[in-house]
Design an enzyme around this catalytic site. Structure first.
Site, PDB file in Angstrom:
ATOM      1  CB  CYS A 137      -6.441 -40.304  -0.648  1.00 51.54           C
ATOM      2  SG  CYS A 137      -5.185 -39.537  -1.669  1.00 51.54           S
ATOM      3  CD  GLN A 164      -3.393 -40.164  -7.063  1.00 46.48           C
ATOM      4  OE1 GLN A 164      -2.649 -41.073  -7.382  1.00 46.48           O
ATOM      5  NE2 GLN A 164      -3.209 -39.462  -5.968  1.00 46.48           N
ATOM      6  NE  ARG A 269      -2.258 -34.086  -8.043  1.00 44.08           N
ATOM      7  CZ  ARG A 269      -2.382 -34.812  -6.907  1.00 44.08           C
ATOM      8  NH1 ARG A 269      -3.530 -35.383  -6.588  1.00 44.08           N
ATOM      9  NH2 ARG A 269      -1.348 -34.948  -6.107  1.00 44.08           N
ATOM     10  CG  HIS A 276      -7.878 -39.533  -5.695  1.00 44.15           C
ATOM     11  ND1 HIS A 276      -7.842 -38.208  -6.010  1.00 44.15           N
ATOM     12  CD2 HIS A 276      -6.848 -39.741  -4.826  1.00 44.15           C
ATOM     13  CE1 HIS A 276      -6.829 -37.627  -5.352  1.00 44.15           C
ATOM     14  NE2 HIS A 276      -6.219 -38.535  -4.630  1.00 44.15           N
TER      15      HIS A 276
HETATM   16  N1  HSE Z   1      -1.175 -38.187  -1.947  1.00 45.80           N
HETATM   17  C1  HSE Z   1      -2.504 -38.044  -2.391  1.00 45.80           C
HETATM   18  C2  HSE Z   1      -2.586 -37.184  -3.620  1.00 45.80           C
HETATM   19  C3  HSE Z   1      -3.388 -37.443  -1.366  1.00 45.80           C
HETATM   20  O1  HSE Z   1      -1.624 -36.469  -3.900  1.00 45.80           O
HETATM   21  O2  HSE Z   1      -3.587 -37.208  -4.304  1.00 45.80           O
HETATM   22  C4  HSE Z   1      -3.669 -38.061  -0.093  1.00 45.80           C
HETATM   23  O3  HSE Z   1      -3.276 -39.302   0.278  1.00 45.80           O
END
Ligand code: HSE
Length: 372
Positions: A137, A164, A269, A276
């Site tokens: 993503c 993210q 995160r 995102h």
């Molecule tokens: N790997 C990505 C995430 C999500 O953890 O935000 C999708 O590609």
């Protein structure tokens, strides 16, 4: 003749966003859509626009799958590992569209993001490639945002920090983030109504609640609300996380780069729900004006738009809430950096479940419908 298209994983988060988009865009009337299930087969398939789709088929029934022209799966890596290679071994002639990352880096697989790599997709179909998977993503969202600069071969390298959303980890993680927020709010809800209560006391209360055993952290392992997690996915041997590793390898694969464009950074995160954001330091190959950068970015695709680099526009428009549930890709904070005139900063935001996951899959289905 209508193509027989099997859909697996349509009830999960990405699958349901994809199905909703397919219905909105009227993509399902000219195909024979067949719903499969790994656990609930034999029960009723959905009814869409008053049309019943019959009974859910068994997603592990190889004979049934062998008869499909196209399979779309949002069921996850395990299903792909279980089924894809079996079908290939049996010389299945159909097309496989996949949301999972399992097959992405295989040489006979194309990562699809048609506003960026349409020509590569068409070429590969003509050459007989039959497996098309969605990209990571953050990668897809970066390419949708910076596509113009990549297309004009203006990028020497990129350093990126990501912000993210919880959705990238899955629906249970979104629920956990909201639960964490709820527990924290409840712990100070009375204090918040008391104008004499010190914010430092409330901060202590919250910090103590977070440390208790009943604070919900089973998904993320650690608290996310009021905090952040600067680690996404498993570790690679060079100190990167896998999410960071994907940034360079998937981008260059999507672009079909002859010379690798270095891309690295730190993936983080944060407590947003489904969008995102990314902050890019871009080393340009040459000094180009900000006006030209903006024109190049916004001319690349229909969905990207430029947010002016001022306080009002930025705080009101360049944020996850603004793009949530839309296909819009926003780019802003576009400025030359004090490091030098060929260094550019750009901040982008996009919906992780739409351009980050479901939309490229919906669009490859359309391309296949027209082409094969
Ligand atoms: N790997 C990505 C995430 C999500 O953890 O935000 C999708 O590609």
């Amino acid at each position: 003749m209508k193509k027989n298209v099997g859909f697996i994983g349509w009830r999960g988060m990405v699958g349901s966003v994809l199905l909703k988009r397919m219905i909105e865009e009227n993509d399902i009337t000219d195909i024979n859509l067949i719903f499969f299930s790994t656990s609930n087969f034999g029960n009723q398939a959905p009814t869409i626009n008053n049309i019943s789709y019959g009974i859910l088929k068994n997603a592990y029934d190889i004979d049934l799958l062998m008869n499909l022209d196209i399979i779309i799966t949002c069921q996850g890596s395990k299903y792909t590992n279980d089924i894809y290679f079996k079908l290939k071994k049996l010389d299945w002639k159909g097309y496989w569209i996949d949301a999972s990352s399992v097959l992405r880096m295989k040489s006979d697989v194309i990562i699809v993001l048609d506003p960026v790599n349409y020509n590569i997709i068409i070429d590969s179909i003509n050459k007989g490639i039959k497996t098309f998977v969605g990209g990571n993503c953050t990668v897809s969202l970066m390419l949708m945002a910076l596509g113009g600069l990549f297309q004009k071969n203006l990028i020497e390298w990129i350093s990126v920090s990501t912000y993210q959303a919880a959705s990238g980890s899955g629906s249970g993680h979104m629920v956990e983030l909201l639960s964490q927020m709820g527990v924290l709010y409840n712990s100070v809800s009375t204090d918040l109504k008391n104008p004499f209560c010190s914010v430092l006391d409330m901060e202590r209360t919250v910090a103590n609640i977070i440390k208790t055993d009943h604070f919900p952290v089973s998904k993320f392992s650690v608290p996310l609300a009021t905090s952040l997690i600067p680690w996404i996915d498993i570790s690679m041997s060079n100190g990167q996380t896998k999410e960071e590793w994907k940034g360079e390898v998937e981008t260059n694969k999507i672009l079909g780069s002859k010379k690798i464009i270095p891309i690295d950074g730190i993936c983080v995160r944060i407590g947003s729900l489904r969008c995102h954001s990314q902050s890019f330091t871009i080393k340009l190959k040459k000094n180009i004006s900000i006006i030209d950068v903006k024109t190049i970015l916004k001319n690349h695709n229909t969905w990207v738009s430029v947010v002016e680099n001022n306080y009002e526009d930025t705080i009101n428009n360049l944020n996850p809430l603004k793009v949530s549930g839309t296909l819009n890709i926003l780019v802003g904070r576009i400025k030359k950096m004090t490091i030098g005139n060929d260094y550019l900063s750009v901040f982008s935001v996009g919906d992780q479940l739409l351009w980050g996951a479901a939309e490229p899959l919906r669009r490859i289905l359309l391309i296949l419908k027209k082409t094969i």
